[in-house]
Design an enzyme around this catalytic site. Structure first.
Site, PDB file in Angstrom:
ATOM      1  N   GLN A  69      79.057 102.197 158.249  1.00 36.16           N
ATOM      2  CA  GLN A  69      79.174 101.513 156.966  1.00 36.16           C
ATOM      3  C   GLN A  69      77.788 101.292 156.362  1.00 36.16           C
ATOM      4  OE1 GLN A  69      82.073 100.715 155.290  1.00 36.16           O
ATOM      5  NE2 GLN A  69      80.694 100.211 153.614  1.00 36.16           N
ATOM      6  N   ASP A  84      82.518 110.872 157.010  1.00 30.94           N
ATOM      7  CA  ASP A  84      81.886 110.595 155.720  1.00 30.94           C
ATOM      8  C   ASP A  84      81.108 111.798 155.194  1.00 30.94           C
ATOM      9  OD1 ASP A  84      82.499 108.211 154.491  1.00 30.94           O
ATOM     10  OD2 ASP A  84      81.051 107.031 155.622  1.00 30.94           O
ATOM     11  N   LYS A 138      89.695  99.915 154.382  1.00 28.65           N
ATOM     12  CA  LYS A 138      89.866 101.117 155.189  1.00 28.65           C
ATOM     13  C   LYS A 138      90.750 100.856 156.405  1.00 28.65           C
ATOM     14  CE  LYS A 138      85.348 102.817 153.731  1.00 28.65           C
ATOM     15  NZ  LYS A 138      83.913 102.807 154.036  1.00 28.65           N
TER      16      LYS A 138
END
Length: 306
Positions: free
Chosen positions: A96, A119, A52
């Protein structure tokens, strides 16, 4: 043999479009910044983060890694989220996953600012998705929908069977497919006679986290098969003694399917591309360059300016 859905190629084209739009945005505004909160040392998570970060840099965006050890407390992690919520230099926040045991991801994600939740995992954004309102959508389901549309796979009236009911993939994808007028069956570990259901699918999505769970005998002839699984399995012939494989037995499935995603090179690159896209959208939204209705799955690249 099935047509390969080339997620890598689709992701490259989408990333290029986002990069160009970001370049225009950055002529008047600071580079979008994504804060990535990392806890523990899970090898797969570290690989995802590096991927990422490289993609953000290539697209002209900033990343800010906030690393914690696996002994981080829930209170400390919650405080970090609150600080990032209040930080005007941060446009997007990504926690994460998975978090180290015994941290509860639901309690950590709940206070995250929905406008920075690239997200799409906060209760508010998931609720907006289920009610058909605007909001950030989880990146993997968003990438899957993008791939299905780019390859011209009929959604309206199709029977879509999803194997896996997580809040990250299965449930949000069911909502997206339902909104696209597909009929959705959501399967899981307690589903009886799974093969009888998967053989009915026009679109079959495997997201259960079990290597080679779906074989060719479980697939309807000509179906679109989307493999979300990323599993590392032993393989003495591989350079490192192991290899990546999905939830679908690719060789037998490819003989039955009309379309199929490979692992790697299928869904994974699209997920990263959607992280970039949502990060830019978060920055545009914060600076008034984007209507709130443009954060969702139907938003186009290249249409917003300010």
């Amino acid at each position: 043999m099935a047509q390969i859905i080339d997620g890598k190629k689709l992701a490259e084209a989408l990333t290029e479009a986002v990069t160009q739009e970001n370049a225009a945005y950055c002529k008047k505004h600071p580079q979008p910044c994504l804060a990535i909160v990392s806890s523990g040392s899970d090898p797969a998570s570290q690989v995802y983060i590096k991927t990422k970060v490289r993609a953000l840099e290539k697209a002209g965006m900033q990343s800010r890694i906030i690393p914690y050890s696996e002994t981080i407390s829930e209170r400390e992690l919650a405080a970090c989220v609150q600080n990032l919520n209040a930080d005007d230099t941060v446009d997007g926040i990504l926690i994460q996953l998975p978090l180290p045991y015994p941290l509860d991801s639901k309690r950590i994600l709940a206070p995250l600012d929905p406008a920075k939740d690239v997200d799409g995992f906060t209760p508010e954004n998931l609720g907006r998705l289920l009610t058909g309102s605007s909001g950030f959508i989880p990146c993997t389901p968003q990438g899957i929908m993008y791939a299905l549309r780019q390859y011209g796979i009929l959604l309206s009236g199709a029977h879509a069977v999803i194997v896996g009911r997580s809040a990250i993939v299965g449930k949000p994808l069911a909502a997206l497919l339902t909104a696209a007028d597909a009929t959705v069956t959501l399967c899981h570990s307690k589903t009886k006679d799974l093969a009888a259901l998967t053989r009915q699918a026009d679109i079959l999505i495997a997201a259960a986290g079990h290597p080679a769970l779906i074989t060719g005998s479980m697939i309807k002839k000509g179906a679109a098969v989307i493999d979300v699984g990323i599993n590392r399995v032993p393989d003495p012939t591989a350079p490192k003694g192991s290899r990546l494989t999905g939830d679908v037995d690719f060789e037998s499935a490819a003989e039955q399917a009309g379309w199929i995603t490979p692992v790697p090179g299928g869904v994974g690159p699209l997920t990263v591309a959607m992280v970039l896209r949502n990060t830019l959208r978060a920055a545009q939204l914060r600076h008034g360059c984007l209507p709130e209705t443009e954060t969702g799955a139907q938003a186009n690249t290249g249409t917003a300016g300010c």
